[in-house]
Structures are given as C-alpha cells and as structure tokens.
Design a protein around this motif. Structure first.
Motif, PDB file in Angstrom:
ATOM      1  N   MET A   1      16.862  32.903 -27.906  1.00  0.00           N
ATOM      2  CA  MET A   1      15.599  32.176 -27.826  1.00  0.00           C
ATOM      3  C   MET A   1      14.510  33.029 -27.184  1.00  0.00           C
ATOM      4  O   MET A   1      13.347  32.991 -27.607  1.00  0.00           O
ATOM      5  CB  MET A   1      15.804  30.889 -27.022  1.00  0.00           C
ATOM      6  N   LEU A   2      14.867  33.811 -26.189  1.00  0.00           N
ATOM      7  CA  LEU A   2      13.878  34.679 -25.545  1.00  0.00           C
ATOM      8  C   LEU A   2      13.347  35.726 -26.521  1.00  0.00           C
ATOM      9  O   LEU A   2      12.150  36.040 -26.526  1.00  0.00           O
ATOM     10  CB  LEU A   2      14.503  35.360 -24.324  1.00  0.00           C
ATOM     11  N   ALA A   3      14.237  36.248 -27.355  1.00  0.00           N
ATOM     12  CA  ALA A   3      13.799  37.209 -28.373  1.00  0.00           C
ATOM     13  C   ALA A   3      12.824  36.561 -29.347  1.00  0.00           C
ATOM     14  O   ALA A   3      11.824  37.169 -29.758  1.00  0.00           O
ATOM     15  CB  ALA A   3      15.015  37.761 -29.121  1.00  0.00           C
ATOM     16  N   ILE A   4      13.085  35.302 -29.717  1.00  0.00           N
ATOM     17  CA  ILE A   4      12.188  34.576 -30.620  1.00  0.00           C
ATOM     18  C   ILE A   4      10.827  34.368 -29.960  1.00  0.00           C
ATOM     19  O   ILE A   4       9.772  34.550 -30.594  1.00  0.00           O
ATOM     20  CB  ILE A   4      12.813  33.224 -31.023  1.00  0.00           C
ATOM     21  N   VAL A   5      10.829  34.004 -28.677  1.00  0.00           N
ATOM     22  CA  VAL A   5       9.564  33.790 -27.960  1.00  0.00           C
ATOM     23  C   VAL A   5       8.760  35.072 -27.912  1.00  0.00           C
ATOM     24  O   VAL A   5       7.548  35.080 -28.175  1.00  0.00           O
ATOM     25  CB  VAL A   5       9.834  33.260 -26.535  1.00  0.00           C
ATOM     26  N   GLN A   6       9.422  36.196 -27.587  1.00  0.00           N
ATOM     27  CA  GLN A   6       8.679  37.458 -27.537  1.00  0.00           C
ATOM     28  C   GLN A   6       8.145  37.845 -28.910  1.00  0.00           C
ATOM     29  O   GLN A   6       7.042  38.377 -29.028  1.00  0.00           O
ATOM     30  CB  GLN A   6       9.541  38.582 -26.978  1.00  0.00           C
ATOM     31  N   ALA A   7       8.922  37.585 -29.950  1.00  0.00           N
ATOM     32  CA  ALA A   7       8.447  37.865 -31.301  1.00  0.00           C
ATOM     33  C   ALA A   7       7.214  37.019 -31.633  1.00  0.00           C
ATOM     34  O   ALA A   7       6.277  37.488 -32.287  1.00  0.00           O
ATOM     35  CB  ALA A   7       9.559  37.588 -32.312  1.00  0.00           C
ATOM     36  N   MET A   8       7.188  35.776 -31.146  1.00  0.00           N
ATOM     37  CA  MET A   8       6.055  34.884 -31.400  1.00  0.00           C
ATOM     38  C   MET A   8       4.776  35.380 -30.729  1.00  0.00           C
ATOM     39  O   MET A   8       3.702  35.394 -31.326  1.00  0.00           O
ATOM     40  CB  MET A   8       6.362  33.474 -30.886  1.00  0.00           C
ATOM     41  N   VAL A   9       4.909  35.789 -29.466  1.00  0.00           N
ATOM     42  CA  VAL A   9       3.704  36.138 -28.696  1.00  0.00           C
ATOM     43  C   VAL A   9       3.301  37.590 -28.888  1.00  0.00           C
ATOM     44  O   VAL A   9       2.180  37.986 -28.533  1.00  0.00           O
ATOM     45  CB  VAL A   9       3.893  35.841 -27.201  1.00  0.00           C
TER      46      VAL A   9
ATOM     47  N   HIS B   1      -1.095  32.270 -25.121  1.00  0.00           N
ATOM     48  CA  HIS B   1      -0.220  31.687 -26.133  1.00  0.00           C
ATOM     49  C   HIS B   1       0.436  30.457 -25.529  1.00  0.00           C
ATOM     50  O   HIS B   1       1.474  30.539 -24.854  1.00  0.00           O
ATOM     51  CB  HIS B   1       0.833  32.702 -26.575  1.00  0.00           C
ATOM     52  N   HIS B   2      -0.173  29.284 -25.769  1.00  0.00           N
ATOM     53  CA  HIS B   2       0.269  28.055 -25.112  1.00  0.00           C
ATOM     54  C   HIS B   2       1.700  27.682 -25.512  1.00  0.00           C
ATOM     55  O   HIS B   2       2.527  27.368 -24.646  1.00  0.00           O
ATOM     56  CB  HIS B   2      -0.691  26.914 -25.475  1.00  0.00           C
ATOM     57  N   LEU B   3       2.008  27.719 -26.811  1.00  0.00           N
ATOM     58  CA  LEU B   3       3.341  27.365 -27.275  1.00  0.00           C
ATOM     59  C   LEU B   3       4.384  28.325 -26.721  1.00  0.00           C
ATOM     60  O   LEU B   3       5.466  27.915 -26.284  1.00  0.00           O
ATOM     61  CB  LEU B   3       3.388  27.347 -28.801  1.00  0.00           C
TER      62      LEU B   3
ATOM     63  N   GLN C   1       6.063  40.683 -18.262  1.00  0.00           N
ATOM     64  CA  GLN C   1       5.602  41.798 -19.084  1.00  0.00           C
ATOM     65  C   GLN C   1       4.855  41.325 -20.329  1.00  0.00           C
ATOM     66  O   GLN C   1       3.854  41.937 -20.725  1.00  0.00           O
ATOM     67  CB  GLN C   1       6.793  42.668 -19.498  1.00  0.00           C
ATOM     68  N   ILE C   2       5.306  40.227 -20.943  1.00  0.00           N
ATOM     69  CA  ILE C   2       4.683  39.771 -22.191  1.00  0.00           C
ATOM     70  C   ILE C   2       3.567  38.756 -21.936  1.00  0.00           C
ATOM     71  O   ILE C   2       3.020  38.178 -22.872  1.00  0.00           O
ATOM     72  CB  ILE C   2       5.728  39.176 -23.160  1.00  0.00           C
ATOM     73  N   GLY C   3       3.229  38.537 -20.663  1.00  0.00           N
ATOM     74  CA  GLY C   3       2.088  37.693 -20.330  1.00  0.00           C
ATOM     75  C   GLY C   3       2.357  36.214 -20.270  1.00  0.00           C
ATOM     76  O   GLY C   3       1.418  35.410 -20.275  1.00  0.00           O
TER      77      GLY C   3
ATOM     78  N   HIS D   1       2.491  20.743 -17.759  1.00  0.00           N
ATOM     79  CA  HIS D   1       1.753  20.414 -16.547  1.00  0.00           C
ATOM     80  C   HIS D   1       1.185  21.678 -15.891  1.00  0.00           C
ATOM     81  O   HIS D   1       0.019  21.694 -15.457  1.00  0.00           O
ATOM     82  CB  HIS D   1       2.665  19.680 -15.567  1.00  0.00           C
ATOM     83  N   LEU D   2       1.993  22.738 -15.836  1.00  0.00           N
ATOM     84  CA  LEU D   2       1.561  23.967 -15.168  1.00  0.00           C
ATOM     85  C   LEU D   2       0.521  24.743 -15.966  1.00  0.00           C
ATOM     86  O   LEU D   2      -0.202  25.567 -15.406  1.00  0.00           O
ATOM     87  CB  LEU D   2       2.774  24.871 -14.909  1.00  0.00           C
ATOM     88  N   ALA D   3       0.463  24.491 -17.264  1.00  0.00           N
ATOM     89  CA  ALA D   3      -0.480  25.226 -18.113  1.00  0.00           C
ATOM     90  C   ALA D   3      -1.925  25.013 -17.682  1.00  0.00           C
ATOM     91  O   ALA D   3      -2.788  25.861 -17.937  1.00  0.00           O
ATOM     92  CB  ALA D   3      -0.299  24.818 -19.573  1.00  0.00           C
ATOM     93  N   GLY D   4      -2.193  23.905 -17.002  1.00  0.00           N
ATOM     94  CA  GLY D   4      -3.560  23.648 -16.549  1.00  0.00           C
ATOM     95  C   GLY D   4      -4.016  24.594 -15.462  1.00  0.00           C
ATOM     96  O   GLY D   4      -5.216  24.892 -15.351  1.00  0.00           O
ATOM     97  N   THR D   5      -3.086  25.080 -14.638  1.00  0.00           N
ATOM     98  CA  THR D   5      -3.452  25.989 -13.535  1.00  0.00           C
ATOM     99  C   THR D   5      -2.998  27.420 -13.774  1.00  0.00           C
ATOM    100  O   THR D   5      -3.454  28.341 -13.086  1.00  0.00           O
ATOM    101  CB  THR D   5      -2.834  25.484 -12.217  1.00  0.00           C
TER     102      THR D   5
END
Length: 423
Positions: free
Chosen positions: A180-188, A128-130, A366-368, A119-123
């Motif tokens: 999980m946070l490490a995985i997210v940062q690796a993704m983006v 990196h949407h995912l 920091q990672i946007g 929902h917040l992604a619209g505003t």
C-alpha cells in the motif's frame, strides 16, 4: 571532505555507536527491546535537547549528508534482511484465525487513521489530499514484525499458540502495508520521477522473480544442495541488493522497496545454510549502521517547540493508533473463538511498531506526506506503542500462565527472526 570533517565524522560514528549500545542496554534492563532505547537516543541527539545546540555542535550541517549516506546503506541492509526472513508459510499459519486477525488488525487502524487524517488535514496541509489520507492510514496500520519476533523470543512465546498467530498476522500486515505504501508513493509521485515510471516496478518485480531468483539459486546451491557462503558469493548477493535498491529509487519509489523485494526473491528451498549466513553477515552491517539512521531520523524530530495544540494532536494520534490496532485485533480474535486473555495478549503484540514505523514515516516525510511537526508526533507514537507491549505483557502473562505458554496444537511455521534483527 576537509581534514576536520573526516576527524569529526569518525568521532561522531564512535559516539553514535557507544550511545546506541548504552541506550539499548538500558532499554533491555527495563524489559524493552533494544531498538526502543536506540530510537530514543537518536531523538535526544537531535534538536529536541537544548534547542538544537547539542546536535548542531556534534553534527554540523555540512557533515550530515555523509551520515545520511551511511544511514541509507544500513537501512537498505535492514530491509533486505526483513525480506530475507519473510517466510511465505506464515501467511498460511493457522488458516482462518490468522487471516481474519491480520485483516482486522490492518483495516480497523487504517480506517481510523484515514478519518484522523481528514481532521489533521486542516492544520497540516498537503498538496495531495488523498495521498495524505491513505498514507496516514498505512502508518497507523503498521505492525513491526522484527520487533514482535524479538519480544516473543525474549519471553519464550515464539513457539506458543498466541505467538505463532501473532507472527503470521504480522507478516501479512507488513506485506500489505509495504504494498500500500508503494501505491501511495506512486500516486503522489514523491520520488522525483514522472508518475508513469513507477509502473515499471511491476516488470522489475517480474525480472527479480523469474530471472534473478534462479540466478541466486544457482549461486547459493550446487546439485540441489546448499553451498558455503564464500566472500565472493556474499559480495555478489550484496551487489545485487544495492542494484535493486538503485532501480526502485530511479523509477520513483523509495530504495527500501528494492531492498525488500530483493530479500523476498532469495530462494528458500535448499538454501537454508546460505540464507542463515547471509542474515548473520547482514546483521553485522545493520548493527553498525542502523544507529546512524536513528540519529539522522532524530535530526527531524523536534519536540521542544510542541505547544498545547501539538500535545493534543499527539494524544489523539496515540489514542487512535492504540485503539485501532488493539480493538481490531481483539475483536477479530474473539470472533474466531480465542479466549479473552489470548485475545488481549495478541492485541498487545500486534500494537508493536518499532523501526518499521520509523522507516514508513521517513518515506512519508521524503514524499511530502508529513511535515516536521507531524513527523515528530508520529515518531513519539511509534515509541509509545512499542514500549507499551513490554509493560502490558508483564501484566497479562506470568510464569504460571501455562495456557498462554503452551505449544500450538497444530504445526505452523515459526520465526526466529528476532534473534537476528530485534528491530
């Protein structure tokens, strides 16, 4: 640095320490953990008050990089202590009750947070949407283990049935959230390095576990017995801490992961005395430097420009965070045969977020994954959910509630971590 900058830096450090102490004492007087007052003080020293004129005067832009450097050192020390205090035995805790509670307390807020992110992604646009959706889910699922431990010690609940389960579940939640946070940062790829370099964290973790850990054991023990922590030994351990933080930063992950991993691999057996001294010395550094981190974080929080739409978003974020964590914990506890009162107390404890949430949000900024307005709203959510714990516990648990203040019926690893960090 010019002479004026040096003088102002020392003045700012004096001011930050004094304000942090006063704010921490005020929070304790209100029945809240000291860290809550320190976080609020950091926000108030930022651009929220007087449209930034106060922060610009006290902390000019050219001085902030030096404050940020000190804040990062304090943050690395804190994450080292979090890893150092982590007891793997807590993951066993009370077996199925702990496992089911931890799983539900993490997955339900993660799922609701991910839906809210859609929902917040619209505003709040993200490249990196995912990654944005997953990060938001992680941020909603945090439980601040150090703050939780402090609350339990203050209320003499750290050796109770509910307290033991809460500590065990929070430990599991924290470990899952950092992973999980490490995985997210690796993704983006927000660390400034190519995406593939983050995969180096796997062999680096192996190096820490199978090479650095035995070396630390040799350093901290002799003939299987713990040895006193001399200045040389302490400096050697801290040098390894900063080296570990540097490695993860270079391969594209935030330095907090390196500090946390290094704390995790410090040997537990036969090193109790040395670990205790390590934590005491490290806590001295965090007590001095973490207030600087709160102020630096406060520079990015501006609530003065939040309009009606921002207030609605903030309300939605707080409601989602509270409902997800409380409902997930309460329902899981009830399915495992806990009473409604025990389950409500456990859910209240697991809703505590504190400094751990602030660190996760800092990584996200920091990672946007967060813009400044969303970051500000999430910081407020962390303050509100942490403050709720003290208020609700006073209503749920009284001196006459012996059934909530009894010793656990089975032995379980219990933490005294809050005695040292309280964050």
């Amino acid at each position: 640095m010019t002479q004026n900058q040096v003088a102002l830096l020392f003045f700012d450090l004096a001011l930050i320490l004094l304000v942090a102490q006063l704010a921490g004492r005020a929070a304790r007087a209100l029945g809240q953990p000291a860290v809550l007052g320190e976080i609020v003080a950091g926000i108030l020293l930022g651009p929220t008050l007087l449209h930034g004129s106060l922060s610009d005067t006290l902390f000019p832009t050219d001085l902030r990089p030096y404050l940020s450097a000190l804040a990062n050192v304090g943050l690395a020390l804190f994450m080292f202590v979090v890893g150092l205090e982590f007891d793997y035995g807590r993951l066993r805790g009370f077996g199925r009750v702990t496992g089911v509670t931890a799983l539900s307390a993490a997955l339900v807020p993660f799922g609701l947070g991910s839906l809210l992110a859609l929902h917040l992604a619209g505003t709040h646009h993200s490249e990196h949407h995912l990654g944005f959706v997953l990060f938001f889910g992680v941020a909603m699922s945090i439980t601040a283990f150090p703050v939780l431990a402090r609350i339990l010690v203050d209320r003499r609940m750290n050796r109770t049935l509910v307290g033991s389960i809460a500590l065990s579940a929070a430990a599991a939640c924290d470990l899952a959230a950092w992973t999980m946070l490490a995985i997210v940062q690796a993704m983006v790829g927000g660390g400034g390095s190519a995406h593939w370099t983050t995969a180096l964290v796997v062999p680096f973790a192996g190096l820490l576990a199978f090479v650095v850990r035995p070396l630390l054991k040799r350093l901290l023990t002799h003939d299987g017995e713990a040895v006193p922590l001399t200045v040389t030994r302490f400096i050697t351990v801290v040098a390894g801490l900063f080296a570990s933080a540097a490695v993860t930063e270079l391969i594209g992950l935030h330095f907090v992961f390196g500090a946390f991993l290094y704390g995790l691999v410090v040997p537990r057996k036969a090193t109790e005395k040395a670990r205790e001294e390590l934590m005491q010395h490290s806590h001295t550094g965090t007590a001095f430097l973490l207030p600087v981190y709160f102020v630096v974080s406060g520079f990015k929080v501006d609530l003065s420009t939040m309009g009606f739409s921002g207030l609605l978003e903030l309300l939605l974020i707080v409601l989602t965070a509270v409902f997800g964590k409380v409902a997930g914990t309460y329902l899981a506890a009830r399915t495992q045969g806990m009473t409604s009162r025990h389950s409500a107390v456990l859910a209240t404890l697991m809703n505590t977020r504190g400094l751990t949430e602030l660190i996760v949000l800092g990584v996200g900024l920091q990672i946007g994954m967060l813009d400044n307005s969303l970051y500000s709203q999430m910081v407020v959510m962390a303050v509100v959910t942490t403050g709720m714990a003290g208020v609700l516990l006073r209503r749920l648990v009284g001196p006459e509630d012996h059934n909530l203040l009894e010793e656990p019926s089975a032995p379980a690893p219990l933490a005294e971590a809050g005695d040292r960090t309280g964050r």
